[in-house]
Design a protein around this motif. Structure first.
Motif, PDB file in Angstrom:
ATOM      1  N   ARG A   1     -27.524  17.560  54.057  1.00 32.51           N
ATOM      2  CA  ARG A   1     -28.222  16.691  53.104  1.00 32.51           C
ATOM      3  C   ARG A   1     -27.286  16.377  51.945  1.00 32.51           C
ATOM      4  NH1 ARG A   1     -33.165  20.452  52.697  1.00 32.51           N
ATOM      5  NH2 ARG A   1     -31.905  21.133  50.966  1.00 32.51           N
ATOM      6  N   TYR A   2     -27.489  15.207  51.364  1.00 36.75           N
ATOM      7  CA  TYR A   2     -26.727  14.792  50.182  1.00 36.75           C
ATOM      8  C   TYR A   2     -27.693  14.272  49.139  1.00 36.75           C
ATOM      9  CZ  TYR A   2     -22.815  14.817  53.451  1.00 36.75           C
ATOM     10  OH  TYR A   2     -21.894  15.181  54.387  1.00 36.75           O
TER      11      TYR A   2
ATOM     12  N   GLY B   1     -20.446   8.246  46.030  1.00 33.92           N
ATOM     13  CA  GLY B   1     -21.106   8.973  44.956  1.00 33.92           C
ATOM     14  C   GLY B   1     -22.111   9.993  45.447  1.00 33.92           C
ATOM     15  N   LEU B   2     -21.955  10.459  46.658  1.00 35.12           N
ATOM     16  CA  LEU B   2     -22.888  11.441  47.218  1.00 35.12           C
ATOM     17  C   LEU B   2     -22.397  12.857  46.952  1.00 35.12           C
ATOM     18  CD1 LEU B   2     -23.606   9.774  50.668  1.00 35.12           C
ATOM     19  CD2 LEU B   2     -25.021   9.689  48.609  1.00 35.12           C
ATOM     20  N   VAL B   3     -23.344  13.721  46.675  1.00 33.25           N
ATOM     21  CA  VAL B   3     -23.036  15.121  46.401  1.00 33.25           C
ATOM     22  C   VAL B   3     -23.735  15.977  47.451  1.00 33.25           C
ATOM     23  CG1 VAL B   3     -23.282  16.976  44.704  1.00 33.25           C
ATOM     24  CG2 VAL B   3     -22.912  14.612  43.929  1.00 33.25           C
TER      25      VAL B   3
ATOM     26  N   GLY C   1     -30.349  10.943  42.369  1.00 30.25           N
ATOM     27  CA  GLY C   1     -30.921  12.255  42.626  1.00 30.25           C
ATOM     28  C   GLY C   1     -31.806  12.335  43.855  1.00 30.25           C
ATOM     29  N   ARG C   2     -31.821  11.277  44.664  1.00 30.36           N
ATOM     30  CA  ARG C   2     -32.622  11.293  45.892  1.00 30.36           C
ATOM     31  C   ARG C   2     -31.850  12.002  46.993  1.00 30.36           C
ATOM     32  NH1 ARG C   2     -33.748   5.175  44.997  1.00 30.36           N
ATOM     33  NH2 ARG C   2     -31.613   5.217  45.699  1.00 30.36           N
ATOM     34  N   SER C   3     -32.581  12.769  47.783  1.00 32.48           N
ATOM     35  CA  SER C   3     -31.971  13.484  48.911  1.00 32.48           C
ATOM     36  C   SER C   3     -31.909  12.552  50.110  1.00 32.48           C
ATOM     37  CB  SER C   3     -32.799  14.727  49.246  1.00 32.48           C
ATOM     38  OG  SER C   3     -32.156  15.465  50.248  1.00 32.48           O
ATOM     39  N   ILE C   4     -30.733  12.433  50.714  1.00 30.83           N
ATOM     40  CA  ILE C   4     -30.565  11.559  51.877  1.00 30.83           C
ATOM     41  C   ILE C   4     -29.772  12.271  52.963  1.00 30.83           C
ATOM     42  CG2 ILE C   4     -30.648   9.452  50.500  1.00 30.83           C
ATOM     43  CD1 ILE C   4     -27.605   9.251  50.895  1.00 30.83           C
ATOM     44  N   ILE C   5     -29.906  11.760  54.173  1.00 31.28           N
ATOM     45  CA  ILE C   5     -29.119  12.217  55.319  1.00 31.28           C
ATOM     46  C   ILE C   5     -28.311  11.015  55.776  1.00 31.28           C
ATOM     47  CG2 ILE C   5     -29.233  13.073  57.682  1.00 31.28           C
ATOM     48  CD1 ILE C   5     -31.860  14.453  56.904  1.00 31.28           C
ATOM     49  N   LEU C   6     -27.022  11.188  55.948  1.00 31.00           N
ATOM     50  CA  LEU C   6     -26.146  10.053  56.244  1.00 31.00           C
ATOM     51  C   LEU C   6     -26.235   9.541  57.681  1.00 31.00           C
ATOM     52  CD1 LEU C   6     -22.776  10.800  54.444  1.00 31.00           C
ATOM     53  CD2 LEU C   6     -24.508   9.118  53.854  1.00 31.00           C
ATOM     54  N   ASN C   7     -26.030  10.409  58.630  1.00 35.50           N
ATOM     55  CA  ASN C   7     -25.866   9.969  60.013  1.00 35.50           C
ATOM     56  C   ASN C   7     -27.025  10.416  60.889  1.00 35.50           C
ATOM     57  OD1 ASN C   7     -23.175   8.933  59.566  1.00 35.50           O
ATOM     58  ND2 ASN C   7     -22.565  11.060  59.350  1.00 35.50           N
ATOM     59  N   HIS C   8     -27.290   9.627  61.904  1.00 37.93           N
ATOM     60  CA  HIS C   8     -28.288  10.001  62.903  1.00 37.93           C
ATOM     61  C   HIS C   8     -27.576  10.082  64.244  1.00 37.93           C
ATOM     62  CE1 HIS C   8     -31.666   9.638  60.198  1.00 37.93           C
ATOM     63  NE2 HIS C   8     -31.063   8.591  59.703  1.00 37.93           N
ATOM     64  N   TYR C   9     -27.539  11.291  64.806  1.00 34.68           N
ATOM     65  CA  TYR C   9     -26.843  11.528  66.052  1.00 34.68           C
ATOM     66  C   TYR C   9     -27.838  11.600  67.210  1.00 34.68           C
ATOM     67  CZ  TYR C   9     -23.419  13.144  62.639  1.00 34.68           C
ATOM     68  OH  TYR C   9     -22.574  13.230  61.575  1.00 34.68           O
TER      69      TYR C   9
ATOM     70  N   PHE D   1     -28.599  21.972  53.581  1.00 34.44           N
ATOM     71  CA  PHE D   1     -28.861  21.577  54.959  1.00 34.44           C
ATOM     72  C   PHE D   1     -30.354  21.441  55.201  1.00 34.44           C
ATOM     73  CE2 PHE D   1     -24.762  23.694  55.117  1.00 34.44           C
ATOM     74  CZ  PHE D   1     -24.023  22.855  55.931  1.00 34.44           C
ATOM     75  N   THR D   2     -30.686  20.713  56.260  1.00 37.63           N
ATOM     76  CA  THR D   2     -32.073  20.605  56.695  1.00 37.63           C
ATOM     77  C   THR D   2     -32.471  21.891  57.419  1.00 37.63           C
ATOM     78  OG1 THR D   2     -31.448  19.686  58.839  1.00 37.63           O
ATOM     79  CG2 THR D   2     -31.850  18.108  57.062  1.00 37.63           C
TER      80      THR D   2
END
Length: 132
Positions: A96-97, A66-68, A102-110, A72-73
């Protein structure tokens, strides 16, 4: 000799110059070459500076989360190995998603930077192992 199918010849070639796995996660969106005037500390050695701009790929595992996408950061700047008398700076933007609330999140940490530095992980290890 190992044979590998290459869908994009430029990405195959770029994979030899970028940190390991970078093109698995990011797309090259722009490359610029800047003439170095030698005024920056430690930059006088390099005649030019190569700026490589990368944006994170949309690596969501389907729409079930359900991420939209939400832009970008700000770019992270990473210093990498010099290439042919050119200082290399990577400008990396993370995707960013927004979640269902409605919260902004980042999925992966590389693992992009060597701890406590602005260097790529591989370049940091190379310099750390340098016996000078």
């Amino acid at each position: 000799m190992k044979h590998k199918e290459v869908p994009n010849k430029y990405e195959f070639f770029a994979s030899f110059f970028l940190p390991n796995g970078m093109l698995d996660w990011f797309d090259i969106v722009r490359i610029e070459e800047e003439t170095n005037d030698g005024t920056k500390k430690f930059d006088g050695f390099f005649s030019t500076i190569l700026h490589i701009y990368l944006d994170e790929r949309d690596n969501r595992e389907g729409e079930t989360l359900g991420l939209v996408p939400n832009g970008f950061t700000e770019p992270t700047t990473i210093k990498d190995y010099p290439i042919r008398d050119r200082k290399v700076i990577l400008h990396v933007r993370r995707r960013r998603y927004k979640d269902a609330d409605g919260r902004s999140i980042i999925l992966n940490h590389y693992p992009l930077k060597s701890d406590g530095t602005e260097l790529s992980v591989e370049f940091g290890v190379f310099l750390k192992d340098d016996p000078r």
